[in-house]
Design a protein around this motif. Structure first.
Motif, PDB file in Angstrom:
ATOM      1  N   GLY A  75     -27.064  33.280  11.817  1.00  0.00           N
ATOM      2  CA  GLY A  75     -27.592  34.560  11.252  1.00  0.00           C
ATOM      3  C   GLY A  75     -28.488  33.986  10.332  1.00  0.00           C
ATOM      4  O   GLY A  75     -28.543  32.903  10.052  1.00  0.00           O
ATOM      5  N   ALA A  76     -28.541  35.442   9.854  1.00  0.00           N
ATOM      6  CA  ALA A  76     -29.193  34.801   8.344  1.00  0.00           C
ATOM      7  C   ALA A  76     -28.614  34.277   7.057  1.00  0.00           C
ATOM      8  O   ALA A  76     -29.772  33.175   7.057  1.00  0.00           O
ATOM      9  CB  ALA A  76     -29.158  36.602   8.081  1.00  0.00           C
ATOM     10  N   ASN A  77     -27.786  34.327   6.614  1.00  0.00           N
ATOM     11  CA  ASN A  77     -27.211  33.722   5.925  1.00  0.00           C
ATOM     12  C   ASN A  77     -26.807  31.624   6.494  1.00  0.00           C
ATOM     13  O   ASN A  77     -27.432  31.020   4.982  1.00  0.00           O
ATOM     14  CB  ASN A  77     -25.642  34.403   5.958  1.00  0.00           C
ATOM     15  CG  ASN A  77     -25.850  35.181   5.063  1.00  0.00           C
ATOM     16  OD1 ASN A  77     -26.440  35.785   4.905  1.00  0.00           O
ATOM     17  ND2 ASN A  77     -24.326  35.742   5.056  1.00  0.00           N
ATOM     18  N   GLU A  78     -27.669  31.672   7.273  1.00  0.00           N
ATOM     19  CA  GLU A  78     -27.245  30.064   7.705  1.00  0.00           C
ATOM     20  C   GLU A  78     -28.580  29.540   7.545  1.00  0.00           C
ATOM     21  O   GLU A  78     -28.655  28.756   6.759  1.00  0.00           O
ATOM     22  CB  GLU A  78     -26.434  29.950   9.534  1.00  0.00           C
ATOM     23  CG  GLU A  78     -24.660  30.644   9.015  1.00  0.00           C
ATOM     24  CD  GLU A  78     -24.364  31.434   8.994  1.00  0.00           C
ATOM     25  OE1 GLU A  78     -23.098  31.429   8.914  1.00  0.00           O
ATOM     26  OE2 GLU A  78     -24.843  32.562   9.670  1.00  0.00           O
ATOM     27  N   VAL A  79     -29.374  30.538   8.468  1.00  0.00           N
ATOM     28  CA  VAL A  79     -31.075  30.298   7.938  1.00  0.00           C
ATOM     29  C   VAL A  79     -31.604  29.993   6.636  1.00  0.00           C
ATOM     30  O   VAL A  79     -32.255  29.278   7.069  1.00  0.00           O
ATOM     31  CB  VAL A  79     -31.392  31.371   9.102  1.00  0.00           C
ATOM     32  CG1 VAL A  79     -32.855  30.826   8.345  1.00  0.00           C
ATOM     33  CG2 VAL A  79     -31.470  30.985  10.024  1.00  0.00           C
ATOM     34  N   MET A  80     -31.493  31.348   6.406  1.00  0.00           N
ATOM     35  CA  MET A  80     -31.550  30.601   4.677  1.00  0.00           C
ATOM     36  C   MET A  80     -30.906  30.049   4.202  1.00  0.00           C
ATOM     37  O   MET A  80     -31.728  28.703   3.285  1.00  0.00           O
ATOM     38  CB  MET A  80     -31.364  32.041   3.975  1.00  0.00           C
ATOM     39  CG  MET A  80     -31.620  33.057   4.515  1.00  0.00           C
ATOM     40  SD  MET A  80     -34.178  32.671   4.745  1.00  0.00           S
ATOM     41  CE  MET A  80     -33.936  33.451   2.807  1.00  0.00           C
ATOM     42  N   SER A  81     -29.671  29.300   4.232  1.00  0.00           N
ATOM     43  CA  SER A  81     -29.119  27.893   3.602  1.00  0.00           C
ATOM     44  C   SER A  81     -29.639  27.097   4.102  1.00  0.00           C
ATOM     45  O   SER A  81     -29.976  25.956   3.520  1.00  0.00           O
ATOM     46  CB  SER A  81     -27.605  28.062   4.095  1.00  0.00           C
ATOM     47  OG  SER A  81     -26.751  29.146   3.465  1.00  0.00           O
ATOM     48  N   LEU A  82     -29.673  27.701   5.395  1.00  0.00           N
ATOM     49  CA  LEU A  82     -30.929  25.597   5.720  1.00  0.00           C
ATOM     50  C   LEU A  82     -31.845  25.001   4.862  1.00  0.00           C
ATOM     51  O   LEU A  82     -32.972  25.007   4.329  1.00  0.00           O
ATOM     52  CB  LEU A  82     -30.702  25.871   7.519  1.00  0.00           C
ATOM     53  CG  LEU A  82     -29.506  25.569   8.195  1.00  0.00           C
ATOM     54  CD1 LEU A  82     -29.626  26.216   9.565  1.00  0.00           C
ATOM     55  CD2 LEU A  82     -29.332  23.643   7.788  1.00  0.00           C
TER      56      LEU A  82
END
Length: 100
Positions: A75-82
């Motif tokens: 989700g958003a957290n994973e995409v932003m972390s990447l």
């Protein structure tokens, strides 16, 4: 999930979700042209089944659910972390979503 393999980047979203909008905007600003499935607008009949399938894959919250190269990124957290650790653009290039 066949829908997740339609394009290099596929996003399952809801039009009322602000984090969905944020992720779609981020990817589009990179020049990515994702296939977006709006579960509340485009597919009202099949949305429940898709949401259940996304939950079985571990999506929590259900949207946004981002697939890159046919693989669930998260989700958003994973995409932003990447993005913050500079892994997102290479991943998008490898999937064929970016040409530069």
């Amino acid at each position: 999930m066949k829908l997740a393999q339609e394009r290099p980047v596929v996003i399952f979203s809801k039009s009322s979700c602000c984090m969905c909008h944020t992720i779609k905007t981020l990817l589009c600003e990179f020049g990515v042209n994702p296939m977006v499935h709006e579960l509340d607008d485009q597919m009202p009949r099949g949305a429940r089944e898709i949401e259940q399938a996304l939950a079985r894959l571990g999506c929590s919250p259900i949207v946004p659910a981002v697939f890159i190269g046919g693989q669930l990124v998260g989700g958003a957290n994973e995409v932003m972390s990447l993005h913050l650790n500079r892994s997102l653009i290479p991943m998008l290039r490898h999937a064929g979503a970016l040409w530069v």
